[in-house]
Scaffold this active site. Structure first.
Site, short mmCIF file in Angstrom:
data_model
loop_
_atom_site.label_atom_id
_atom_site.label_comp_id
_atom_site.label_asym_id
_atom_site.label_seq_id
_atom_site.Cartn_x
_atom_site.Cartn_y
_atom_site.Cartn_z
N ARG A 38 33.62 25.78 44.41
CA ARG A 38 32.13 25.96 44.04
C ARG A 38 31.49 24.49 44.54
O ARG A 38 30.41 24.59 44.92
CB ARG A 38 31.82 26.51 42.80
CG ARG A 38 32.32 27.79 42.53
CD ARG A 38 31.50 28.31 41.13
NE ARG A 38 31.87 29.57 41.24
CZ ARG A 38 31.82 30.60 39.89
NH1 ARG A 38 31.72 29.84 38.80
NH2 ARG A 38 31.91 31.74 40.03
N LYS A 199 37.37 49.86 37.16
CA LYS A 199 36.74 50.82 36.33
C LYS A 199 35.85 51.73 37.50
O LYS A 199 34.91 50.72 38.02
CB LYS A 199 35.73 50.43 35.01
CG LYS A 199 36.87 50.10 34.01
CD LYS A 199 36.19 50.50 32.51
CE LYS A 199 35.88 49.03 32.01
NZ LYS A 199 34.79 48.78 31.31
N GLY A 352 35.00 38.59 41.72
CA GLY A 352 36.01 37.62 41.19
C GLY A 352 37.48 37.79 41.67
O GLY A 352 37.79 36.82 42.32
N GLY A 375 29.34 38.15 40.37
CA GLY A 375 28.30 39.34 40.03
C GLY A 375 26.96 39.66 40.80
O GLY A 375 26.43 40.28 41.23
P1 ADP Z 1 36.57 42.13 41.40
O1 ADP Z 1 36.50 41.15 40.22
O2 ADP Z 1 37.19 41.77 42.65
O3 ADP Z 1 35.21 42.58 41.45
P2 ADP Z 1 37.32 44.26 39.47
O4 ADP Z 1 36.91 43.26 38.14
O5 ADP Z 1 36.62 45.37 39.57
O6 ADP Z 1 37.46 43.27 40.63
O7 ADP Z 1 38.83 44.69 38.98
C1 ADP Z 1 39.90 43.86 38.94
C2 ADP Z 1 40.91 44.38 37.89
O8 ADP Z 1 41.28 45.67 38.15
C3 ADP Z 1 42.27 43.72 38.14
O9 ADP Z 1 42.31 43.08 36.58
C4 ADP Z 1 43.29 44.87 38.13
O10 ADP Z 1 44.37 44.88 37.25
C5 ADP Z 1 42.34 46.19 37.79
N1 ADP Z 1 43.08 47.09 38.65
C6 ADP Z 1 43.42 47.37 39.82
N2 ADP Z 1 43.85 48.59 40.12
C7 ADP Z 1 44.45 49.22 38.56
C8 ADP Z 1 44.67 50.20 38.28
N3 ADP Z 1 45.67 51.19 39.03
N4 ADP Z 1 44.92 50.60 36.94
C9 ADP Z 1 44.49 49.65 36.13
N5 ADP Z 1 43.57 48.59 36.39
C10 ADP Z 1 43.70 48.30 37.64
MG MG Z 2 36.15 41.14 38.27
#
Ligand code: ADP
Ligand code: MG
Length: 396
Positions: A38, A199, A352, A375
């Site tokens: 950053r 989710k 993230g 975010g």
């Molecule tokens: P980002 O930070 O890139 O936006 P998210 O925060 O939405 O991504 O999601 C990251 C999380 O999703 C990780 O902690 C990962 O373990 C979880 N994840 C990915 N696939 C699955 C799955 N099949 N079941 C449960 N959790 C999952």
């Molecule tokens: Mg995340």
């Protein structure tokens, strides 16, 4: 509307308040900076200001001190790292407002850099208090916002100060707005979005907005289970948000109405338990049994995704394909990152976890843009106006 940038402003010999996002991760034990990307992200803006002999006043938050001084969240180590990276001295102000801080600003020579203390040591920052914003603004002649990662927050140092100073985008902010704005407004087609993560509820707005814009939507990760269940597949004990099943059905319907290719996993890795050493196997999506958890996408799915993405000229990716924190369930995500790094397309990565993985695999240079926003990036992609961006001057 495009925003004015640092290049459009007259900064020579002026006092410039530069809001950056130096909210770097700190090692819990030692307090050392564990990742300085950053800080590196804003070096182009700072170099430009040094070269143009501006008096540079750097302002950032660090962590969540909740409106009071927290010794562990002082900006000094950040200022020291910045000094190392710039090869120039960076002085520390005692605070971000007040008489002594004004004195520190007065002592600045042309091309000098002063770092203000953590702006969130004052509760008035997050409440966007007008008096506080005005006091902060009174330190400078021009405001430059390079803190894309904080642009979704209407705080005193991101929005309030723009009521008192001409406000333009820094180079990092400009790059983010061009990369993500370009993707939303005028992508080279075919345009695909790959989504994953835990989710559905976190990402519904994003799915909805993307459906209006993309030619293909590829869904993996935990959220795939809710979409699969909406299509009456057995998904075992996978994470499913039952209250989102109707919405998932609507989105599937919307995709077919808009002729968006919506691709769901055709095979998945399932495990008896969500544990690093749990027995796991690959099964076709139609053969998931009631007691297992989906932990990753399978190799056939990866092939399907790969052939779709190979046809695309623009790709945005957000959200891991599996529980990548456990190495045995990281294969789908890692193969996707490798694939993206080799494609001859515009590739943008947001979120993230997703950007962490790209950095960890040392493939950032092979992507068109790895967003620094977290975010803020997600809200921008959802089509939500970012207050920190809206507040900047429009290009003439
Ligand atoms: P980002 O930070 O890139 O936006 P998210 O925060 O939405 O991504 O999601 C990251 C999380 O999703 C990780 O902690 C990962 O373990 C979880 N994840 C990915 N696939 C699955 C799955 N099949 N079941 C449960 N959790 C999952
Ligand atoms: Mg995340």
């Amino acid at each position: 509307m495009p925003k004015q940038s640092l290049r459009d402003a007259e900064v020579q010999r002026k006092r410039v308040l530069l809001r950056v996002d130096f909210n770097v991760p700190l090692d819990m034990g030692t307090g050392a900076i564990s990742d300085d990307s950053r800080i590196r992200g804003s070096l182009p803006s700072i170099r430009y200001l040094v070269d143009h002999r501006a008096k540079i006043i750097i302002c950032s938050h660090l962590g969540r001190p909740k409106g009071k001084v927290d010794e562990k969240l002082r900006m000094k180590p950040v200022a020291e790292r910045l000094s190392q990276l710039m090869g120039l001295p960076v002085s520390m102000a005692p605070d971000c407002v007040g008489r002594q801080t004004r004195e520190s600003v007065k002592e600045l020579g042309e091309g000098d850099i002063l770092c203000l203390e953590n702006v969130r040591f004052h509760r008035e920052e997050e409440t966007n208090d007008p008096g506080f914003a005005q006091e902060l603004a009174s330190l400078a002649d021009i405001f430059v916002n390079d803190a894309f990662g904080t642009a979704h927050r209407a705080h005193a140092s991101t929005v309030g100060v723009t009521n008192y100073l001409p406000a333009v985008a820094g180079f990092l902010m400009e790059r983010e707005l061009e990369a993500i704005g370009g993707l939303l407004n005028d992508p080279k087609r075919p345009f695909a979005c790959v989504m994953g993560g835990a989710k559905v509820s976190d990402k519904m707005g994003l799915v909805e907005n993307m459906l209006k814009r993309v030619n293909s939507l590829l869904i993996g990760g935990g959220m795939a289970a809710t979409f699969l269940k909406a299509q009456r597949y057995e998904v075992g004990r996978s994470l499913v948000e039952d209250d989102k099943l109707d919405l998932a059905k609507e989105l599937l319907h919307e995709a077919s109405k808009r002729e968006v290719h919506l691709l769901l996993p055709v095979d998945v890795v399932v495990a008896d338990k969500v544990e690093a050493q749990a027995p796991a196997e690959v099964v076709p999506t139609g053969k998931i049994t009631p007691k297992v958890h989906i932990v990753d996408i399978g190799p056939q799915t990866m092939e399907l995704f790969s052939s779709e993405l190979n046809k695309c000229r623009t790709i945005i990716w957000n959200g891991p394909m599996g529980i990548y924190e456990m190495p045995r369930f990281a294969q789908g995500t890692r193969s996707l990152v490798t694939l993206l790094s080799t494609l001859n397309a515009t590739t943008v990565i947001g979120g993230g976890s997703s950007t962490d993985i790209v950095r960890e695999m040392r493939l950032s240079d092979k992507m068109t843009h790895v967003s620094t926003g977290g975010g803020a990036t997600l809200e921008f992609l959802e089509g939500i106006p970012l207050p920190g961006v809206e507040a900047l001057l429009d290009k003439m």
